[in-house]
Every structure is written in structure tokens, then in C-alpha cells.
Design an enzyme around this catalytic site. Sequence first.
Site, mmCIF file in Angstrom:
data_model
loop_
_atom_site.group_PDB
_atom_site.id
_atom_site.type_symbol
_atom_site.label_atom_id
_atom_site.label_comp_id
_atom_site.label_asym_id
_atom_site.label_seq_id
_atom_site.Cartn_x
_atom_site.Cartn_y
_atom_site.Cartn_z
ATOM 1 N N CYS A 4 10.051 7.121 -7.907
ATOM 2 C CA CYS A 4 10.794 8.122 -7.146
ATOM 3 C C CYS A 4 12.143 7.525 -6.763
ATOM 4 O O CYS A 4 12.491 6.433 -7.188
ATOM 5 C CB CYS A 4 9.993 8.567 -5.919
ATOM 6 S SG CYS A 4 9.779 7.310 -4.662
ATOM 7 N N SER A 5 12.893 8.219 -5.937
ATOM 8 C CA SER A 5 14.255 7.781 -5.623
ATOM 9 C C SER A 5 14.312 6.359 -5.072
ATOM 10 O O SER A 5 15.169 5.575 -5.462
ATOM 11 C CB SER A 5 14.910 8.760 -4.645
ATOM 12 O OG SER A 5 14.120 8.859 -3.471
ATOM 13 N N ASP A 6 13.405 5.996 -4.164
ATOM 14 C CA ASP A 6 13.416 4.653 -3.599
ATOM 15 C C ASP A 6 12.272 3.785 -4.119
ATOM 16 O O ASP A 6 12.377 2.584 -4.150
ATOM 17 C CB ASP A 6 13.350 4.716 -2.068
ATOM 18 C CG ASP A 6 14.604 5.321 -1.476
ATOM 19 O OD1 ASP A 6 15.699 4.935 -1.900
ATOM 20 O OD2 ASP A 6 14.479 6.187 -0.594
ATOM 21 N N GLY A 7 11.168 4.410 -4.486
ATOM 22 C CA GLY A 7 10.070 3.669 -5.084
ATOM 23 C C GLY A 7 8.946 3.267 -4.164
ATOM 24 O O GLY A 7 8.000 2.646 -4.596
ATOM 25 N N TRP A 8 9.001 3.619 -2.866
ATOM 26 C CA TRP A 8 7.915 3.173 -1.996
ATOM 27 C C TRP A 8 7.178 4.325 -1.313
ATOM 28 O O TRP A 8 6.313 4.094 -0.490
ATOM 29 C CB TRP A 8 8.406 2.187 -0.946
ATOM 30 C CG TRP A 8 9.627 2.626 -0.204
ATOM 31 C CD1 TRP A 8 9.741 3.661 0.665
ATOM 32 C CD2 TRP A 8 10.919 2.043 -0.294
ATOM 33 N NE1 TRP A 8 11.011 3.771 1.125
ATOM 34 C CE2 TRP A 8 11.766 2.775 0.557
ATOM 35 C CE3 TRP A 8 11.443 0.982 -1.014
ATOM 36 C CZ2 TRP A 8 13.107 2.474 0.704
ATOM 37 C CZ3 TRP A 8 12.775 0.685 -0.854
ATOM 38 C CH2 TRP A 8 13.589 1.426 -0.006
ATOM 39 N N ASP A 9 7.488 5.550 -1.627
ATOM 40 C CA ASP A 9 6.766 6.678 -1.032
ATOM 41 C C ASP A 9 5.964 7.438 -2.091
ATOM 42 O O ASP A 9 4.793 7.201 -2.279
ATOM 43 C CB ASP A 9 7.736 7.624 -0.319
ATOM 44 C CG ASP A 9 8.267 7.046 0.990
ATOM 45 O OD1 ASP A 9 7.567 6.229 1.603
ATOM 46 O OD2 ASP A 9 9.376 7.416 1.387
ATOM 47 N N ARG A 10 6.631 8.354 -2.777
ATOM 48 C CA ARG A 10 5.934 9.166 -3.779
ATOM 49 C C ARG A 10 5.415 8.329 -4.943
ATOM 50 O O ARG A 10 4.399 8.651 -5.537
ATOM 51 C CB ARG A 10 6.854 10.284 -4.265
ATOM 52 C CG ARG A 10 7.089 11.332 -3.186
ATOM 53 C CD ARG A 10 8.109 12.372 -3.597
ATOM 54 N NE ARG A 10 9.407 11.848 -3.969
ATOM 55 C CZ ARG A 10 10.340 11.429 -3.115
ATOM 56 N NH1 ARG A 10 10.099 11.458 -1.821
ATOM 57 N NH2 ARG A 10 11.507 10.980 -3.529
ATOM 58 N N ARG A 50 7.908 4.460 8.501
ATOM 59 C CA ARG A 50 7.301 5.783 8.312
ATOM 60 C C ARG A 50 6.378 6.176 9.471
ATOM 61 O O ARG A 50 6.305 7.332 9.850
ATOM 62 C CB ARG A 50 6.516 5.833 7.003
ATOM 63 C CG ARG A 50 7.363 5.641 5.765
ATOM 64 C CD ARG A 50 8.356 6.789 5.613
ATOM 65 N NE ARG A 50 9.109 6.669 4.383
ATOM 66 C CZ ARG A 50 10.410 6.416 4.316
ATOM 67 N NH1 ARG A 50 11.113 6.265 5.420
ATOM 68 N NH2 ARG A 50 11.026 6.336 3.163
#
Length: 200
Positions: A4-10, A50
Site C-alpha cells: 500500500c502507500s506506506d506499507g504498514w497498514d493495508r 494507530r
Amino acid sequence: MIHCSDGWDRTAQLTSLSMLMLDSYYRTLKGFEVLIEKEWLSFGHKFAQRIGHGDDRYQDADRSPVFVQFIDCVWQVMNQFPHAFEFNEHLLITILDHLYSNLFGTFFCNSELQRVKEDIKNRTVSIWSFINSHSEDFMNPLYCAAVSSNQVLVPVASLRHLRLWTSYYCRWNPRFRAQEPVGARSKQLLALKAQLQKKG
């Protein structure tokens, strides 16, 4: 490759759910612990940011229940495949309760590097120590290892199959409260299963 955009959520949500559905090892108690350690903690999900541990900025735009969404998805899949998971929903509720309780250091900080710098491993207790020392409380009496060992789970994603997780989200509402605690019922079913296996 998933990113995903940052790599640590989705990214963590998608890889964890994929691994859970494709590999039965991650549907065992030990495997689920490994999955969370690997895909969420080691990979660098920003738990502190988060969840907001030790933070008084309640309007912070970086707060997000990404990990809670993942656990809810696991529960949804468990409902569709009740025999495929070695652990029960009590494990999921325990993990979420202690995500916010601060009793264990497992979900502290935003990265593995921060946890090492803060010496979290030596200054706190891991939630896995607690879970593994009470593992019988988290066993699913309906689990059938022989059936689910090589089974790929393909859940139905239709809205008609999604359920409100009342045992978690509505547990403090007396109108939704179950007549019998989930953990107590699981223990009874596990005892009955053990008796039937001795006879068979």
C-alpha cells in the site's frame, strides 16, 4: 507483491489474511502468534501511532483501527469455517483487549527498532507468554486438524455473510450479553470432545 502507500497498514492486513486462508499453519494457535509477530510487529505496523498509547491527542488523524479491522476479518472467516481454526474467538477478544490494556509490551511502539531501543522485551511481559500459559482457554472445540490441514479457505465476501461481532462490540450491552460466557462453553465442549475421543 503487495504494497500500500506506506506499507504498514493495508499491506499487513492483506498479507496476513492471505496467509491465514492459504496456509493452515497460521490457523493454529502457535501459527497465529507467528503471523502477528511476523506481519504486524516485525514488519513495522505503527501500533503506538494507530492506537495512541501514551498519547493525549484524541483527534490525531493518524489513529486508525487497522489491527482491529484485521482481527474482525479473522473472526468473519472463522464464522464461515468454524472447523478450520485451532483457536477460538476468546483468543481474538483477548488480543484486542490487551492491545489497549497496556498490560503487555507486545503492541508498544511503532517498530521493532523502537521496541529494541526501549528494551521492551526485558522490561515488559509478552502477551504470548500469557496466552501460551493458558492455551486451553483459547482452543476451539470444533477444530478438526485432519479436515483443515491442506484446505485453502475461500470465504464468501458478500455483505449478506458479514456479521456484527456482538461478542466483542456489544459485550457490555446487557441486551446483547450471552447467557453463558464463550470461554466457559468452549471448555465444556473441549471436555466433551476429549471424552468422545477416548471412547472412539
